[in-house]
Design a protein around this motif. Structure first.
Motif, PDB file in Angstrom:
ATOM      1  N   PHE A 137     130.157  -5.135  13.852  1.00 52.08           N
ATOM      2  CA  PHE A 137     129.724  -4.002  14.673  1.00 52.08           C
ATOM      3  C   PHE A 137     129.359  -4.432  16.089  1.00 52.08           C
ATOM      4  N   PRO A 138     129.999  -3.818  17.108  1.00 54.62           N
ATOM      5  CA  PRO A 138     129.685  -4.150  18.497  1.00 54.62           C
ATOM      6  C   PRO A 138     128.451  -3.404  18.983  1.00 54.62           C
ATOM      7  N   GLY A 139     127.298  -4.001  18.791  1.00 54.92           N
ATOM      8  CA  GLY A 139     126.051  -3.359  19.163  1.00 54.92           C
ATOM      9  C   GLY A 139     124.909  -3.904  18.335  1.00 54.92           C
ATOM     10  N   SER A 140     123.924  -3.067  18.067  1.00 51.73           N
ATOM     11  CA  SER A 140     122.726  -3.492  17.341  1.00 51.73           C
ATOM     12  C   SER A 140     122.531  -2.677  16.069  1.00 51.73           C
ATOM     13  N   PHE A 141     121.904  -3.320  15.100  1.00 54.46           N
ATOM     14  CA  PHE A 141     121.524  -2.643  13.865  1.00 54.46           C
ATOM     15  C   PHE A 141     120.004  -2.645  13.817  1.00 54.46           C
ATOM     16  N   ARG A 142     119.412  -1.490  14.024  1.00 53.58           N
ATOM     17  CA  ARG A 142     117.951  -1.379  14.102  1.00 53.58           C
ATOM     18  C   ARG A 142     117.407  -0.789  12.812  1.00 53.58           C
ATOM     19  N   GLN A 143     116.334  -1.392  12.340  1.00 54.12           N
ATOM     20  CA  GLN A 143     115.732  -0.969  11.084  1.00 54.12           C
ATOM     21  C   GLN A 143     114.261  -0.652  11.290  1.00 54.12           C
ATOM     22  N   SER A 144     113.827   0.453  10.682  1.00 51.97           N
ATOM     23  CA  SER A 144     112.451   0.888  10.790  1.00 51.97           C
ATOM     24  C   SER A 144     111.955   1.295   9.413  1.00 51.97           C
ATOM     25  N   ASP A 165     121.233   8.714  12.153  1.00 49.14           N
ATOM     26  CA  ASP A 165     121.528   8.811  10.731  1.00 49.14           C
ATOM     27  C   ASP A 165     120.993   7.605   9.978  1.00 49.14           C
ATOM     28  N   TYR A 166     120.649   7.819   8.730  1.00 44.85           N
ATOM     29  CA  TYR A 166     120.184   6.740   7.860  1.00 44.85           C
ATOM     30  C   TYR A 166     121.370   5.950   7.334  1.00 44.85           C
ATOM     31  N   TYR A 167     121.258   4.634   7.360  1.00 49.76           N
ATOM     32  CA  TYR A 167     122.328   3.774   6.884  1.00 49.76           C
ATOM     33  C   TYR A 167     121.845   2.969   5.692  1.00 49.76           C
ATOM     34  N   ARG A 168     122.509   3.120   4.589  1.00 53.27           N
ATOM     35  CA  ARG A 168     122.185   2.322   3.408  1.00 53.27           C
ATOM     36  C   ARG A 168     122.933   0.997   3.521  1.00 53.27           C
ATOM     37  N   ALA A 169     122.476   0.184   4.430  1.00 53.14           N
ATOM     38  CA  ALA A 169     123.135  -1.094   4.670  1.00 53.14           C
ATOM     39  C   ALA A 169     122.084  -2.139   5.010  1.00 53.14           C
ATOM     40  N   PHE A 170     122.483  -3.406   4.919  1.00 54.14           N
ATOM     41  CA  PHE A 170     121.598  -4.530   5.203  1.00 54.14           C
ATOM     42  C   PHE A 170     122.101  -5.281   6.422  1.00 54.14           C
ATOM     43  N   ASP A 171     121.168  -5.856   7.160  1.00 57.41           N
ATOM     44  CA  ASP A 171     121.505  -6.679   8.311  1.00 57.41           C
ATOM     45  C   ASP A 171     121.909  -8.064   7.813  1.00 57.41           C
ATOM     46  N   LEU A 184     127.289  -6.830  10.388  1.00 55.55           N
ATOM     47  CA  LEU A 184     127.309  -8.058  11.175  1.00 55.55           C
ATOM     48  C   LEU A 184     127.394  -7.640  12.647  1.00 55.55           C
ATOM     49  N   PRO A 185     126.235  -7.489  13.313  1.00 58.89           N
ATOM     50  CA  PRO A 185     126.244  -7.020  14.702  1.00 58.89           C
ATOM     51  C   PRO A 185     126.507  -8.157  15.683  1.00 58.89           C
ATOM     52  N   HIS A 186     127.036  -7.782  16.836  1.00 58.15           N
ATOM     53  CA  HIS A 186     127.228  -8.767  17.898  1.00 58.15           C
ATOM     54  C   HIS A 186     127.131  -8.063  19.249  1.00 58.15           C
ATOM     55  N   PRO A 187     126.776  -8.791  20.305  1.00 62.89           N
ATOM     56  CA  PRO A 187     126.702  -8.182  21.634  1.00 62.89           C
ATOM     57  C   PRO A 187     128.063  -7.622  22.042  1.00 62.89           C
ATOM     58  N   PRO A 188     128.091  -6.418  22.590  1.00 65.79           N
ATOM     59  CA  PRO A 188     129.364  -5.823  22.993  1.00 65.79           C
ATOM     60  C   PRO A 188     130.162  -6.696  23.958  1.00 65.79           C
ATOM     61  N   ALA A 189     129.481  -7.459  24.804  1.00 60.34           N
ATOM     62  CA  ALA A 189     130.171  -8.306  25.774  1.00 60.34           C
ATOM     63  C   ALA A 189     131.023  -9.381  25.105  1.00 60.34           C
ATOM     64  N   ASP A 190     130.728  -9.686  23.838  1.00 57.04           N
ATOM     65  CA  ASP A 190     131.476 -10.716  23.119  1.00 57.04           C
ATOM     66  C   ASP A 190     132.741 -10.177  22.453  1.00 57.04           C
ATOM     67  N   SER A 200     119.501   2.476  11.883  1.00 58.52           N
ATOM     68  CA  SER A 200     120.471   3.125  12.753  1.00 58.52           C
ATOM     69  C   SER A 200     121.335   2.090  13.440  1.00 58.52           C
ATOM     70  N   LEU A 201     122.558   2.478  13.718  1.00 52.60           N
ATOM     71  CA  LEU A 201     123.485   1.639  14.450  1.00 52.60           C
ATOM     72  C   LEU A 201     123.493   2.092  15.905  1.00 52.60           C
ATOM     73  N   VAL A 202     123.426   1.138  16.820  1.00 51.49           N
ATOM     74  CA  VAL A 202     123.425   1.452  18.245  1.00 51.49           C
ATOM     75  C   VAL A 202     124.716   0.888  18.832  1.00 51.49           C
ATOM     76  N   LEU A 203     125.737   1.727  18.901  1.00 55.26           N
ATOM     77  CA  LEU A 203     127.054   1.294  19.349  1.00 55.26           C
ATOM     78  C   LEU A 203     127.010   0.882  20.818  1.00 55.26           C
ATOM     79  N   PHE A 204     127.568  -0.297  21.101  1.00 57.77           N
ATOM     80  CA  PHE A 204     127.613  -0.861  22.456  1.00 57.77           C
ATOM     81  C   PHE A 204     126.209  -1.042  23.037  1.00 57.77           C
ATOM     82  N   ASP A 205     125.188  -1.041  22.175  1.00 60.22           N
ATOM     83  CA  ASP A 205     123.780  -1.146  22.582  1.00 60.22           C
ATOM     84  C   ASP A 205     123.357   0.005  23.493  1.00 60.22           C
TER      85      ASP A 205
END
Length: 207
Positions: free
Chosen positions: A170-177, A194-200, A42-48, A183-188
């Motif tokens: 998660f404070p940032g973005s969850f990018r999928q390709s 790393d590969y993440y076995r997770a769903f957005d 569950l990503p959210h903008p770091p500013a929040d 990949s998780l992008v902490l604080f954007d």
């Protein structure tokens, strides 16, 4: 990649969407996952971040009011318990200024190592809760960076806890390709390949 609609969501809208998804029988029943573990971001903008604690508690309250057993774990609080449990935490803090940064970081990191300590503690907290939780909600992972990284927690939890849906705030973005995995992008700002076995979670719809 999260849809444009999800990217434009306010923090409250993100948590409202999370409630609709997490309270659905299909989510709780872990349907449609194939062979993947039931881990969700569950990503959210770091500013929040200053408002996340209130939204998280509102989400937990709504789920519990709906009769859903939730195990909410504040990762920073759990790590702090492990540090204090060493019996020498105050001495370590007092010595921080005189120690090389890498030495101090290694010392505190060893105490909360996900593989040896943090993830087993998470699994134990879930196992000890009565009634047995139907969903696990992890928060405050950003406060542990760089001592502990989100992907390490998820990877080390998989052999310990894979029979209950788990949501990481998660404070940032969850990018999928489709070619490079996720990949998780902490604080954007801080990208980890790393590969993440997770769903957005924001990309899921309630049927």
């Amino acid at each position: 990649m999260t849809s444009d609609r999800a990217v434009s969501m306010t923090l409250s809208e993100r948590f409202d969407h999370a409630y609709r998804v997490m309270s659905a029988p299909s989510f709780l029943g872990m349907e449609g996952l194939g062979n993947e573990v039931p881990y969700f971001i569950l990503p959210h903008p770091p500013a929040d971040q200053p408002r996340v604690s209130g939204e998280r508690q509102r989400l937990v309250n709504k789920l519990r009011t709906s009769g859903i057993a939730v195990c909410g774990i504040d990762l920073w609080s759990l790590a702090s318990q492990l540090w204090r449990g060493t019996g020498v935490w105050e001495q370590m803090l007092a010595a921080e200024a005189s120690l090389p940064k890498a030495t101090f970081g290694e010392a505190v990191g060893n105490v909360v190592s996900p593989g040896a300590h943090l993830s087993p503690c998470i699994a134990s907290a879930v196992a000890e809760q009565e009634p047995r939780p139907q969903v696990v909600l992890l928060s405050n992972v950003g406060r542990l960076f760089p001592v502990v990284r989100a992907h390490t927690i998820l990877n080390t939890l998989q052999p310990l806890l894979s029979d209950i849906p788990l949501v990481l705030i998660f404070p940032g973005s969850f990018r999928q390709s489709p070619t490079q995995g996720s990949s998780l992008v902490l604080f954007d700002r801080l990208t980890d390949d790393d590969y993440y076995r997770a769903f957005d979670l924001l990309g899921l719809e309630v049927s």
